[in-house]
Design a protein around this motif. Structure first.
Motif, PDB file in Angstrom:
ATOM      1  N   TYR A  33      41.148-117.699  34.948  1.00  0.00           N
ATOM      2  CA  TYR A  33      41.736-116.394  35.217  1.00  0.00           C
ATOM      3  C   TYR A  33      40.632-115.347  35.186  1.00  0.00           C
ATOM      4  CZ  TYR A  33      46.076-118.850  34.121  1.00  0.00           C
ATOM      5  OH  TYR A  33      47.116-119.738  34.127  1.00  0.00           O
ATOM      6  N   THR A  34      40.693-114.426  36.134  1.00  0.00           N
ATOM      7  CA  THR A  34      39.659-113.395  36.267  1.00  0.00           C
ATOM      8  C   THR A  34      40.270-112.024  36.028  1.00  0.00           C
ATOM      9  OG1 THR A  34      38.434-114.730  37.869  1.00  0.00           O
ATOM     10  CG2 THR A  34      37.926-112.386  37.788  1.00  0.00           C
ATOM     11  N   ALA A  35      39.704-111.303  35.081  1.00  0.00           N
ATOM     12  CA  ALA A  35      40.100-109.916  34.817  1.00  0.00           C
ATOM     13  C   ALA A  35      38.978-108.995  35.293  1.00  0.00           C
ATOM     14  CB  ALA A  35      40.365-109.709  33.330  1.00  0.00           C
ATOM     15  N   VAL A  36      39.357-107.846  35.862  1.00  0.00           N
ATOM     16  CA  VAL A  36      38.394-106.932  36.472  1.00  0.00           C
ATOM     17  C   VAL A  36      38.506-105.566  35.821  1.00  0.00           C
ATOM     18  CG1 VAL A  36      37.624-105.853  38.617  1.00  0.00           C
ATOM     19  CG2 VAL A  36      38.509-108.189  38.655  1.00  0.00           C
ATOM     20  N   GLU A  37      37.364-105.040  35.394  1.00  0.00           N
ATOM     21  CA  GLU A  37      37.252-103.681  34.861  1.00  0.00           C
ATOM     22  C   GLU A  37      36.500-102.842  35.882  1.00  0.00           C
ATOM     23  OE1 GLU A  37      37.158-101.166  31.029  1.00  0.00           O
ATOM     24  OE2 GLU A  37      38.296-102.904  31.681  1.00  0.00           O
ATOM     25  N   THR A  38      37.066-101.703  36.281  1.00  0.00           N
ATOM     26  CA  THR A  38      36.469-100.854  37.310  1.00  0.00           C
ATOM     27  C   THR A  38      35.826 -99.644  36.649  1.00  0.00           C
ATOM     28  OG1 THR A  38      38.162-101.562  38.880  1.00  0.00           O
ATOM     29  CG2 THR A  38      36.877 -99.630  39.465  1.00  0.00           C
ATOM     30  N   VAL A  39      34.543 -99.444  36.931  1.00  0.00           N
ATOM     31  CA  VAL A  39      33.763 -98.361  36.331  1.00  0.00           C
ATOM     32  C   VAL A  39      33.240 -97.463  37.441  1.00  0.00           C
ATOM     33  CG1 VAL A  39      31.754 -97.801  34.923  1.00  0.00           C
ATOM     34  CG2 VAL A  39      33.112 -99.820  34.392  1.00  0.00           C
ATOM     35  N   PRO A  77      46.060-117.572  38.320  1.00  0.00           N
ATOM     36  CA  PRO A  77      44.666-118.042  38.202  1.00  0.00           C
ATOM     37  C   PRO A  77      43.865-117.705  39.450  1.00  0.00           C
ATOM     38  CG  PRO A  77      46.136-119.896  38.613  1.00  0.00           C
ATOM     39  CD  PRO A  77      47.010-118.707  38.400  1.00  0.00           C
ATOM     40  N   SER A  78      42.604-117.390  39.234  1.00  0.00           N
ATOM     41  CA  SER A  78      41.714-117.088  40.364  1.00  0.00           C
ATOM     42  C   SER A  78      41.034-118.325  40.921  1.00  0.00           C
ATOM     43  CB  SER A  78      40.651-116.088  39.922  1.00  0.00           C
ATOM     44  OG  SER A  78      39.895-116.610  38.836  1.00  0.00           O
TER      45      SER A  78
END
Length: 738
Positions: free
Chosen positions: A67-73, A478-479
């Protein structure tokens, strides 16, 4: 019958309808041949594609989902506006290089250590020992085999002979101690390595947005790590800014102290030099320099006025000279402040009077009273203009004399000032040098003071230039593995491998499978194909079999002699024909015409099994040894050649057709053991088992058989596969399908 067997070059050309027409040598793409090749190799391609899909399915089933989690900055430039309001330095726009540098900072080990310490990942056993999928297990198995081999092939590092400390080492250690680093790999280092392997950082298009992604087998942990990276990156920005500002402040204060002393010393030296040499400044300049500048400016203005007055006087004197020469005076220049400006009215009246005079003279003559009055008025106006011109000339002369006098006076004053108050050149040069030194130190001091102010403001306003705009969420799906992509790739790669294998199969030499191939590549006539036993169940195969037998019979009857019988040799090319004796017997039955003609089948060796009873209805069979034995018993003893000649004569005299069933040509020990019996020959070629070159070479080894060769036949043909090699719509294809 035929020409000698020739080796022919295989080319991609279109088949010719007539054999005698030759081959077309011009290159041409045969679409029909390509379609047939695709049709032949389609099962292989489909099999490989299905195999690729099956392998992809097995990999999907054996993989552990991630599983892929993404944080956007956001690299926010506007967040620094609070600092810009109190700072004279503008905020620089980030370039592509700066954004790439920020991405590398996020990928760095320093930031990874902060995330590990923040989330205590080095104490998480599940994170340090993740579950393995099929691919990872296979990689580990391969590595377990290849790593020892690589270690064996890798040379050992050089070992120093004197490993103990030397005197120089002890001296160096006493003078400046070398730092000792701990290079042992710990759980913290392993956690950092795992963290960096699963991290993905990318820029969103050409914007200032950076996406930080992390993949893990636990969706919750993936979201925590992604958020931890965002918090660590923001903290890193603040710490870095404060650290840089603090170091810059300390350095700037040290430099300001030095610059302050040097600036004071330079200013003091300048003031002392001025006092000693009595160099007074007024409004930033020396007093003599200011006076000279003012006098020079007035002199320039006076010279310009004088030149203007001189030019005006010259113009008036020229007009006065022309007026004295009895020329018409059109206008008198006006001198402001000296002569009243009435010349325009007089000029207009003078011009109008002249026009009226000329018009009356033209109509009535000069003696007309009105013309005489106008003439007198013109003379009066001319005298008035002359007087006005003389007055203007005198006024211009007076103005010119005044301008010249003022110019001479200013020039004399300037020469007097320059000659009496000129400073010493060395003193002026030294003064300018001291002024430049003092101004330089003052300017540098002001710049450093402004930078110190900016640095202190940055410390008082700790604002990071990054902003988290989309916190990471717990992923639901899931990615990886990407099921659709893997299935598509498996299908694509399998199909590609199948296509390559099929292409290779098409490019390698192929065995003979069609009548047209035998004609084009070997140059032999072919009567047709005989289906194998498994194909004789349908009507198309039966029709093909009957048609081929009929063509063989027609070829034999075409070569039949009118008086004597015909000796026909039938030889298979190789062993392995499934119905070795069916073809000679079927052909003999067809040639006997239901018993009206005598047909004999001579076997070179006795058949190992009983012949079919249906095939022996109208024909006779005998072995070659029995036939020769009968000849020797009935005739006097003689040579073998005489026995064969006698046998040939008897067979020709008693039978219309004699079929000699020979052993395979490739197995015969002699070149042409039965050359005496060849009136014509028939060659039986196994379908799909021999190459065209094999047929050519075999016939070259049997020249007598090749010279008498009438036609050939392809036996044990698989009609289902043969259709893939036939041209669509060809006669051969229609006969098989029919």
């Amino acid at each position: 019958m035929n020409e000698p067997v020739k080796e022919r070059r295989i080319t991609w050309t279109k088949d010719n309808a007539h054999l005698l027409a030759g081959y077309r040598d011009e290159p041409r793409l045969d679409m029909g041949a390509m379609i047939r090749a695709v049709r032949r190799q389609a099962p292989l391609v489909m099999t490989c594609a299905i195999a690729g899909v099956v392998i992809a399915i097995l990999m999907i089933l054996g993989s552990v989902p991630r599983y892929t989690a993404v944080e956007t900055v956001l690299l926010d430039e506007e967040r620094a506006e609070l600092l810009d309001e109190v700072s004279p330095l503008p905020n620089a726009v980030r370039s592509d290089t700066a954004v790439q540098s920020e991405i590398e900072i996020i990928k760095s080990r320093a930031l990874a250590y902060q995330v590990v310490d923040l989330l205590k990942l080095d104490q998480d056993a599940d994170f340090l020992s993740p579950p393995l999928g099929v691919t990872e297990k296979l990689n580990r198995m391969v590595s377990s085999v290849t790593r020892p081999i690589a270690q064996l092939l890798t040379p050992d590092p050089p070992v120093r002979e004197n490993s103990g400390p030397t005197e120089s080492d002890e001296t160096g250690a006493a003078g400046s101690q070398i730092p000792i680093f701990n290079l042992e790999v710990t759980d913290r280092d392993r956690a950092v390595r795992i963290l960096r392997d699963r991290l993905s950082v990318s820029r969103s298009g050409q914007s200032l947005v950076i996406e930080i992604g992390f993949s893990d087998f636990d969706p919750t942990r993936a979201a925590l790590v992604a958020r931890g990276y965002g918090a660590a990156y923001e903290s890193f920005q603040l710490l870095t800014t404060n650290e840089v500002a603090a170091k810059a402040e300390a350095w700037l204060r040290e430099r300001l102290e030095v610059l302050e002393q040097k600036s004071i010393q330079a200013t003091s030296a300048l003031q002392e030099f001025r006092t000693e040499n009595d160099l007074v400044q007024v409004r930033g300049d020396l007093l003599t320099e200011q006076q000279q500048s003012e006098l020079a400016t007035e002199l320039v203005n006076a010279a310009a006025s004088s030149a203007e007055a001189e030019a005006y006087l010259s113009s008036l004197e020229s007009l006065l000279a022309r007026a004295n020469g009895n020329e018409d005076i059109i206008a008198v220049p006006f001198v402001e402040g000296l002569v009243a400006g009435v010349s325009d009215e007089l000029r207009r009246e003078y011009l109008n009077a002249g026009q009226s005079y000329r018009r009356i003279v033209e109509q009535f003559g000069e003696t007309h009273p009105q013309a005489q009055l106008l003439d007198e008025r013109i003379q009066e106006l001319a005298d008035t203009l002359l007087v006005e011109l003389e007055q203007a000339t005198e006024a211009a002369r007076i103005a010119y004399n005044i301008a010249r006098g003022r110019e001479r006076s200013l020039r004399a004053d300037l020469e007097a000032t320059t000659g009496t108050t000129d400073l010493n050149v060395a003193l002026r040069g030294r003064l300018q040098q001291l002024e430049a030194i003092s101004e330089t130190y003052a300017q540098v001091y002001r710049d450093y003071l402004a930078r110190l102010e900016v640095t202190m403001q940055q410390q008082n306003f700790p604002i990071a230039s990054v902003k988290i705009i989309s916190p990471a969420e717990i992923p639901k799906d899931p990615s990886s593995p990407r099921k659709k992509a893997m299935l598509f790739i498996g299908l694509l790669l399998g199909g590609l491998l199948g296509t390559l294998a099929g292409t290779a199969r098409e490019l390698i030499p192929k065995p003979v499978r069609t009548v047209s191939e035998l004609r084009q590549e070997v140059g032999l006539s072919c009567a047709g194909m005989l289906p194998n036993a498994g194909s004789l169940g349908n009507s198309g195969a039966i029709d093909t079999y009957t048609q081929t037998i009929e063509r063989l019979a027609q070829a034999c009857e075409a070569n039949a002699l009118k008086s004597d019988g015909l000796l026909i040799a039938i030889a298979p090319l190789t062993q392995g024909l499934k119905r070795t004796y069916d073809l000679p017997l079927e052909l003999a039955n067809r040639l006997s015409r239901n018993g009206t003609l005598r047909v004999l089948v001579v076997f070179e060796h006795s058949p190992p099994q009983a012949l079919p009873a249906t095939a022996l209805a109208d024909i006779e069979t005998v072995s070659l040894q029995d036939a020769l034995g009968g000849v020797q018993a009935s005739a006097a003893a003689g040579s073998v050649d005489s026995d064969q000649t006698v046998l040939t004569k008897e067979l020709r005299a008693n039978f219309s057709f004699v079929l000699l069933v020979m052993d395979p040509l490739s197995q015969s020990e002699q070149s042409d053991p039965h050359a005496w019996a060849y009136d014509m020959t028939l060659l039986r070629i196994p379908w799909g088992k021999v190459l065209p070159s094999f047929v050519s070479d075999a016939l070259l080894d049997h020249p007598r058989f090749s010279e008498a060769l009438t036609t050939t036949v392809l036996e044990d043909a698989d009609l289902g596969k043969a259709r893939r090699y036939l041209s669509t719509g060809s006669y051969e294809e229609l006969k098989i399908n029919g």
